[in-house]
Design a protein around this motif. Structure first.
Motif, PDB file in Angstrom:
ATOM      1  N   MET A 248       0.815  -1.211   0.000  1.00  0.00           N
ATOM      2  CA  MET A 248       0.000   0.000   0.000  1.00  0.00           C
ATOM      3  C   MET A 248       0.852   1.266   0.000  1.00  0.00           C
ATOM      4  O   MET A 248       1.991   1.291   0.482  1.00  0.00           O
ATOM      5  N   ALA A 249       0.252   2.319  -0.547  1.00  0.00           N
ATOM      6  CA  ALA A 249       0.854   3.644  -0.552  1.00  0.00           C
ATOM      7  C   ALA A 249       0.103   4.540   0.416  1.00  0.00           C
ATOM      8  O   ALA A 249      -0.971   4.192   0.914  1.00  0.00           O
ATOM      9  N   GLU A 250       0.667   5.715   0.683  1.00  0.00           N
ATOM     10  CA  GLU A 250       0.051   6.661   1.607  1.00  0.00           C
ATOM     11  C   GLU A 250      -1.304   7.122   1.073  1.00  0.00           C
ATOM     12  O   GLU A 250      -1.440   7.373  -0.130  1.00  0.00           O
ATOM     13  N   PRO A 251      -2.318   7.244   1.913  1.00  0.00           N
ATOM     14  CA  PRO A 251      -3.633   7.721   1.447  1.00  0.00           C
ATOM     15  C   PRO A 251      -3.540   9.151   0.907  1.00  0.00           C
ATOM     16  O   PRO A 251      -2.895  10.015   1.508  1.00  0.00           O
ATOM     17  N   VAL A 252      -4.148   9.389  -0.230  1.00  0.00           N
ATOM     18  CA  VAL A 252      -4.231  10.729  -0.815  1.00  0.00           C
ATOM     19  C   VAL A 252      -5.685  10.993  -1.203  1.00  0.00           C
ATOM     20  O   VAL A 252      -6.471  10.069  -1.366  1.00  0.00           O
ATOM     21  N   GLY A 253      -6.039  12.256  -1.351  1.00  0.00           N
ATOM     22  CA  GLY A 253      -7.412  12.600  -1.689  1.00  0.00           C
ATOM     23  C   GLY A 253      -8.368  12.266  -0.567  1.00  0.00           C
ATOM     24  O   GLY A 253      -9.467  11.767  -0.813  1.00  0.00           O
TER      25      GLY A 253
ATOM     26  N   TYR B 124      -7.901   0.388  -4.286  1.00  0.00           N
ATOM     27  CA  TYR B 124      -8.627  -0.168  -3.150  1.00  0.00           C
ATOM     28  C   TYR B 124      -8.145   0.500  -1.865  1.00  0.00           C
ATOM     29  O   TYR B 124      -6.928   0.601  -1.623  1.00  0.00           O
ATOM     30  N   PRO B 125      -9.065   0.955  -1.003  1.00  0.00           N
ATOM     31  CA  PRO B 125      -8.646   1.460   0.308  1.00  0.00           C
ATOM     32  C   PRO B 125      -8.207   0.293   1.194  1.00  0.00           C
ATOM     33  O   PRO B 125      -8.741  -0.818   1.095  1.00  0.00           O
ATOM     34  N   VAL B 126      -7.247   0.564   2.043  1.00  0.00           N
ATOM     35  CA  VAL B 126      -6.752  -0.438   2.986  1.00  0.00           C
ATOM     36  C   VAL B 126      -7.055   0.063   4.394  1.00  0.00           C
ATOM     37  O   VAL B 126      -6.626   1.169   4.775  1.00  0.00           O
TER      38      VAL B 126
ATOM     39  N   LEU C   9      -9.833  -3.480   1.633  1.00  0.00           N
ATOM     40  CA  LEU C   9      -8.917  -4.557   2.003  1.00  0.00           C
ATOM     41  C   LEU C   9      -8.366  -4.263   3.390  1.00  0.00           C
ATOM     42  O   LEU C   9      -8.524  -3.161   3.918  1.00  0.00           O
ATOM     43  N   THR C  10      -7.704  -5.248   3.989  1.00  0.00           N
ATOM     44  CA  THR C  10      -7.030  -5.029   5.262  1.00  0.00           C
ATOM     45  C   THR C  10      -5.535  -5.195   5.068  1.00  0.00           C
ATOM     46  O   THR C  10      -5.095  -5.913   4.164  1.00  0.00           O
ATOM     47  N   GLY C  11      -4.758  -4.549   5.908  1.00  0.00           N
ATOM     48  CA  GLY C  11      -3.312  -4.594   5.763  1.00  0.00           C
ATOM     49  C   GLY C  11      -2.737  -5.977   5.955  1.00  0.00           C
ATOM     50  O   GLY C  11      -1.737  -6.333   5.343  1.00  0.00           O
TER      51      GLY C  11
ATOM     52  N   VAL D 146      -5.640   3.310   6.343  1.00  0.00           N
ATOM     53  CA  VAL D 146      -4.187   3.348   6.573  1.00  0.00           C
ATOM     54  C   VAL D 146      -3.393   3.433   5.278  1.00  0.00           C
ATOM     55  O   VAL D 146      -2.185   3.685   5.300  1.00  0.00           O
ATOM     56  N   GLY D 147      -4.037   3.202   4.135  1.00  0.00           N
ATOM     57  CA  GLY D 147      -3.302   3.263   2.877  1.00  0.00           C
ATOM     58  C   GLY D 147      -4.194   2.944   1.693  1.00  0.00           C
ATOM     59  O   GLY D 147      -5.385   2.651   1.848  1.00  0.00           O
ATOM     60  N   LEU D 148      -3.597   3.010   0.504  1.00  0.00           N
ATOM     61  CA  LEU D 148      -4.272   2.679  -0.740  1.00  0.00           C
ATOM     62  C   LEU D 148      -3.394   1.707  -1.520  1.00  0.00           C
ATOM     63  O   LEU D 148      -2.160   1.787  -1.462  1.00  0.00           O
ATOM     64  N   VAL D 149      -4.016   0.798  -2.240  1.00  0.00           N
ATOM     65  CA  VAL D 149      -3.259  -0.126  -3.084  1.00  0.00           C
ATOM     66  C   VAL D 149      -3.922  -0.182  -4.455  1.00  0.00           C
ATOM     67  O   VAL D 149      -5.153  -0.274  -4.558  1.00  0.00           O
TER      68      VAL D 149
END
Length: 404
Positions: free
Chosen positions: A93-98, A184-186, A163-165, A193-196
């Motif tokens: 996952m990457a850092e959440p944006v938007g 997908y949000p994580v 999704l979950t981490g 906590v993140g986006l993938v």
């Protein structure tokens, strides 16, 4: 390439392919002699798990020097990624944006987005409460068509899929196949906590499918066409020695029934036929089982059900090929004292060996996973040993009991 030169996108893709295929050492070797600034730039453009694997190859002092050139926000995200186990969504996952609160108006969100898209690629708007709990997702099309005075809460999709981490990548890909979302949000315990990206999930799983064929016969993921022969020898030879040991076990079975072969020479011609046919049956079961593991299908079925199905298929296939092999034995054994009995023994041995090979093909990867090992690692070697011993032992054992 110098410290001030731009990163070559072709070279970046080449290094990413190496790390994705499991060649962390090869990817590290391509960057080891580069300046710290160049290495940092390359790593920041990679998927987090790839960057972390390469970083782990550098010595502590060099690693710290490289990290000092990486933006602070990226370093924090890598720390988050590293807190999750290998082959989980958290690593990708990457850092959440938007991300906006629900009371934000569409007009204000658009103004803010104009600034954020200068440094990030944003596909969806994610709406969270002050604690970071994911409340909804907003599609860009809805924002474009809605009244600018409305809030994000008015147009968001509530209770979106996430999704979950800790979720394994295989399980996440299985979910993604059914939805085909680009991002997908994580969430962990409901908090974003993140986006993938969906393409990142598929890239990881495609690699595992590609290397599966090599792993089944003891070819390590690290080995490439460009791998020097001394290293290739070190990677392959231990598995070949294991294969030699298991081949001795199969040879010992034949040795036990040497007297039977001396008296009924025709049996020798049918040993490779049974071994080959049962081996192919087992490889089919093995391939299907490994594919089910990779796609996450095995989690939906009981292992006993999978093994029972492969056993039944082995019996049915064994009946068909066993009848043909028995007929061939009857024709071939015209000079023997009891060709009909020999034909019946070949038929029974073929059915039994195909059934056992089907069971082995399903059980070997399941057992390896239960033991915490890679299900594909040298599974073909173990399967071949089981099928050879069973097929040869059945044919020669039945002949010894009923004809001698």
């Amino acid at each position: 390439m110098t410290a001030d030169s731009p990163t070559d996108p072709v070279r970046l893709r080449e290094i990413e392919r190496e790390i994705a295929r499991g060649s962390a050492q090869t990817a590290y070797a391509q960057l080891a002699d580069e300046p710290d600034a160049v290495v940092a730039e390359m790593l920041t453009r990679m998927m987090p798990p790839h960057a972390l694997r390469i970083l782990g190859k550098f010595r502590d002092r060099r690693r710290e020097a490289i990290l000092s050139r990486v933006p602070e926000t990226r370093r924090r995200q890598w720390d988050v990624n590293a807190s999750y186990p290998e082959n989980t969504v958290g690593r990708l996952m990457a850092e959440p944006v938007g991300v906006f609160p629900p009371q934000t108006t569409i007009r204000d969100a658009v103004v803010e987005l104009r600034e954020q898209v200068k440094t990030a690629f944003i596909t969806y708007i994610h709406v969270t409460d002050p604690d970071g709990t994911l409340l909804g997702v907003v599609v860009m099309r809805e924002m474009l068509l809605a009244d600018p005075g409305l809030t994000l809460a008015d147009i968001m999709i509530r209770e979106p899929f996430a999704l979950t981490g800790q979720m394994p990548v295989a399980e996440a890909m299985h979910e993604a196949v059914q939805r085909h979302y680009p991002v997908y949000p994580v969430c962990d315990e409901g908090r974003l906590v993140g986006l993938v990206r969906g393409e990142d999930l598929f890239q990881q799983r495609v690699f595992q499918l590609v290397v599966q064929a090599g792993s089944m016969v003891g070819v390590e993921k690290e080995e490439r066409l460009s791998t020097p022969w001394p290293r290739a020898l070190r990677l392959r030879n231990p598995w070949l020695l294991l294969n030699l040991l298991t081949a001795f076990a199969a040879g010992a079975v034949v040795g036990v029934f040497e007297g039977t072969i001396d008296k009924i020479v025709t049996l020798a011609a049918f040993l490779p036929i049974l071994a080959g046919q049962s081996g192919n049956t087992g490889c089919q079961a093995l391939a299907v089982t490994l594919r089910g593991m990779t796609l996450g299908e095995l989690a939906e079925r009981s292992p006993i059900t999978v093994v029972a199905k492969e056993a039944a298929l082995g019996v049915l296939n064994g009946v068909v090929v066993g009848a043909l092999a028995g007929l061939a034995m009857y024709v071939t054994a015209g000079n023997e004292s009891n060709p009909l009995a020999l034909a019946g023994i070949v038929f029974v041995a073929m059915v039994g060996s195909c059934m056992c090979s089907g069971i082995s093909g399903a059980m070997v990867p399941i057992a390896l996973r239960r033991l915490g090992a890679d299900p594909a690692t040298a599974s073909s070697i173990f399967l071949t040993t089981a099928t050879d011993i069973v097929s040869m032992g059945l044919l020669l054992g039945l002949a010894t009991v009923f004809l001698l």
